[in-house]
Scaffold this active site. Structure first.
Site, PDB file in Angstrom:
ATOM      1  N   ASN A   9       0.775  -1.126  -0.101  1.00 61.45           N
ATOM      2  CA  ASN A   9      -0.054  -0.105  -0.057  1.00 61.45           C
ATOM      3  C   ASN A   9       1.077   1.203   0.105  1.00 61.45           C
ATOM      4  OD1 ASN A   9      -1.885   2.222   0.492  1.00 61.45           O
ATOM      5  ND2 ASN A   9      -2.478   1.348   2.383  1.00 61.45           N
ATOM      6  N   TRP A  10       1.051   2.062  -1.191  1.00 61.23           N
ATOM      7  CA  TRP A  10       1.854   3.072  -1.260  1.00 61.23           C
ATOM      8  C   TRP A  10       1.401   4.506  -0.846  1.00 61.23           C
ATOM      9  CZ3 TRP A  10       4.426   2.220  -6.917  1.00 61.23           C
ATOM     10  CH2 TRP A  10       5.318   1.139  -6.615  1.00 61.23           C
ATOM     11  N   LYS A  11       0.116   4.249  -0.246  1.00 56.86           N
ATOM     12  CA  LYS A  11      -0.535   5.299   0.154  1.00 56.86           C
ATOM     13  C   LYS A  11      -0.394   6.704  -0.797  1.00 56.86           C
ATOM     14  CE  LYS A  11      -0.168   3.298   4.651  1.00 56.86           C
ATOM     15  NZ  LYS A  11      -0.297   3.486   5.885  1.00 56.86           N
ATOM     16  N   HIS A  95      -9.683   1.311   4.050  1.00 56.06           N
ATOM     17  CA  HIS A  95      -8.389   1.272   4.783  1.00 56.06           C
ATOM     18  C   HIS A  95      -8.822   2.533   5.952  1.00 56.06           C
ATOM     19  CE1 HIS A  95      -4.493   2.639   5.795  1.00 56.06           C
ATOM     20  NE2 HIS A  95      -4.141   1.276   5.471  1.00 56.06           N
ATOM     21  N   GLU A  97      -7.311   4.929   7.148  1.00 56.70           N
ATOM     22  CA  GLU A  97      -6.821   6.432   6.809  1.00 56.70           C
ATOM     23  C   GLU A  97      -7.903   6.792   6.074  1.00 56.70           C
ATOM     24  OE1 GLU A  97      -2.861   5.598   5.159  1.00 56.70           O
ATOM     25  OE2 GLU A  97      -2.145   5.143   7.246  1.00 56.70           O
ATOM     26  N   GLU A 167      -5.872  -4.836  10.029  1.00 51.50           N
ATOM     27  CA  GLU A 167      -4.842  -3.645  10.265  1.00 51.50           C
ATOM     28  C   GLU A 167      -5.305  -2.894  11.335  1.00 51.50           C
ATOM     29  OE1 GLU A 167      -2.872  -2.508   6.581  1.00 51.50           O
ATOM     30  OE2 GLU A 167      -4.380  -1.373   6.475  1.00 51.50           O
ATOM     31  N   GLY A 173       1.849   2.317  10.686  1.00 49.82           N
ATOM     32  CA  GLY A 173       2.877   3.369  10.538  1.00 49.82           C
ATOM     33  C   GLY A 173       3.527   3.422  12.107  1.00 49.82           C
ATOM     34  N   SER A 213       2.744  -2.079  10.478  1.00 52.83           N
ATOM     35  CA  SER A 213       4.128  -2.244  10.748  1.00 52.83           C
ATOM     36  C   SER A 213       4.784  -3.763  10.479  1.00 52.83           C
ATOM     37  CB  SER A 213       4.315  -2.007  12.189  1.00 52.83           C
ATOM     38  OG  SER A 213       4.086  -0.561  12.359  1.00 52.83           O
ATOM     39  N   GLY A 234       2.649  -1.071   4.244  1.00 47.67           N
ATOM     40  CA  GLY A 234       2.776   0.282   4.103  1.00 47.67           C
ATOM     41  C   GLY A 234       4.253   0.456   3.746  1.00 47.67           C
ATOM     42  N   GLY A 235       4.905   1.325   4.840  1.00 44.86           N
ATOM     43  CA  GLY A 235       6.047   2.006   4.918  1.00 44.86           C
ATOM     44  C   GLY A 235       7.156   0.982   4.250  1.00 44.86           C
TER      45      GLY A 235
END
Ligand code: PGA
Length: 253
Positions: A9-11, A95, A97, A167, A173, A213, A234-235
Site C-alpha cells: 500500500n503506497w498511500k 482503509h 486512513e 489492520e 505506521g 508495521s 505500507g512503509g
C-alpha cells in the site's frame, strides 16, 4: 489451500516516475517467485503506469479506493468502470486512513464492496480496532461490527475473490506490530464472522491479510500463524529491496 497474498500500500507516495523506477528494481528481484501473489496499490496518478509496466509479470496492481457509482457529479472520485477501463483488477476498500481522513463510513464500505464484486474487481476490505477500543476490551465487537456492515446484503455465492485485511489502527505506521498471536486471534474472529454471513466454504477459502508495521524481519513469524494468509505493507513496501525481502520471507519457512 489459501495462496498467500503480499500487497504493497503506497498511500500518497511516489510519482509515476518514481513508481516505474521502483518496478525496474523490484520486478527482477521477484520474477521467479511463485509461492504467493504480489500486488501493488499505488496512487491514482501512478496506477495506469504501474498496470502497464506489470503486464505479463507476476505482479498485479490495484486502486487504493473508489466510488461505488459508475459516474456522476462527484469531484475527485474514480468509479469502478473507470478502473476496469485501465485493466485494474484490484481495489482496497475501507482503509483506516480513508475512514479517518475521508470520513468513509461502514455503509459506504458496504456500497463499495458490492460495486467491486459486481465489477469483478478483487476487493481487499480493511478492518481493525483503535488502541482505545482494544484497551477497552472491544476488539472482537469492533471487528464483528465492521465485517457485518461490510457484508450486509452480500451473498456467499459472490464472495469468490473477497480478501479481508486486519489492520489494527494502533499498529499502522507506528512500528508497534501486533504479536503473531494477537493477529491470529483477530483473524479467527474475522473468519468466524464471515462464515456466519457468507457460509463456511467461503470463509475457509478467503484470505485474511495482516497489516500494520510489517517488516522484512517480522513477516515470517506473522505468516507462521494458521489464520494469517498474507500481508498488507505500507512503509516497508516503498523500497524495492525491502518489499522483495518481505515477499521472500513471507513464504520462506
Ligand atoms: P504500515 O502501513 O506498514 O506503514 O504500518 C500498513 C497500511 O496502512 O496498510
Amino acid at each position: 489451500m489459501r495462496k498467500p497474498l503480499i500487497a504493497a500500500n503506497w498511500k500518497m507516495y511516489k510519482t509515476p516516475k518514481e513508481s516505474l523506477a521502483f518496478l525496474r528494481e523490484f520486478l527482477p528481484l521477484v520474477k521467479d517467485h511463485t509461492t504467493s501473489e504480489i500486488a501493488i496499490f499505488p496512487t491514482m496518478s501512478s496506477l495506469g503506469y504501474v498496470i502497464e509496466a506489470t503486464k505479463g509479470t507476476n505482479v498485479t496492481a490495484g486502486a487504493q479506493t473508489m466510488h461505488w457509482l459508475n459516474e456522476g457529479p462527484y469531484t475527485g472520485q474514480t468509479s469502478p468502470t473507470m478502473l476496469e477501463s485501465i485493466d485494474c483488477t484490484r481495489v482496497l476498500l475501507g482503509h483506516s486512513e480513508r475512514r479517518i481522513y475521508a470520513h468513509e463510513t461502514d455503509d459506504m464500505v458496504n456500497l463499495k464492496l458490492k460495486a467491486a464484486l459486481d465489477h469483478e474487481l478483487i476487493p481487499v476490505v480493511c478492518v481493525g480496532e483503535t488502541l482505545d477500543k482494544r484497551q477497552s476490551g472491544l476488539t472482537e465487537a469492533v471487528l464483528r461490527w465492521q465485517i457485518a456492515c461490510a457484508l450486509n446484503g452480500i451473498k456467499g455465492a459472490s464472495c469468490g475473490n473477497l480478501v479481508i485485511a486486519y489492520e489494527p489502527v494502533w499498529a499502522i505506521g507506528t512500528g508497534s506490530v501486533a504479536t503473531p498471536e494477537q493477529a491470529n486471534e483477530a483473524h479467527a474472529i474475522i473468519r468466524r464472522e464471515v462464515a456466519a454471513h457468507l457460509g463456511s466454504p467461503c470463509a475457509s477459502g478467503m484470505r485474511i491479510l495482516y497489516g500494520g508495521s510489517v517488516k522484512p524481519d517480522n513477516v515470517a513469524s506473522l505468516m507462521s500463524q494458521p489464520e494469517i494468509d498474507g500481508a498488507l505493507v505500507g512503509g516497508a513496501s516503498l523500497q524495492a529491496k525491502s518489499f522483495a525481502e518481505i515477499v521472500r520471507n513471507a513464504t520462506a519457512a
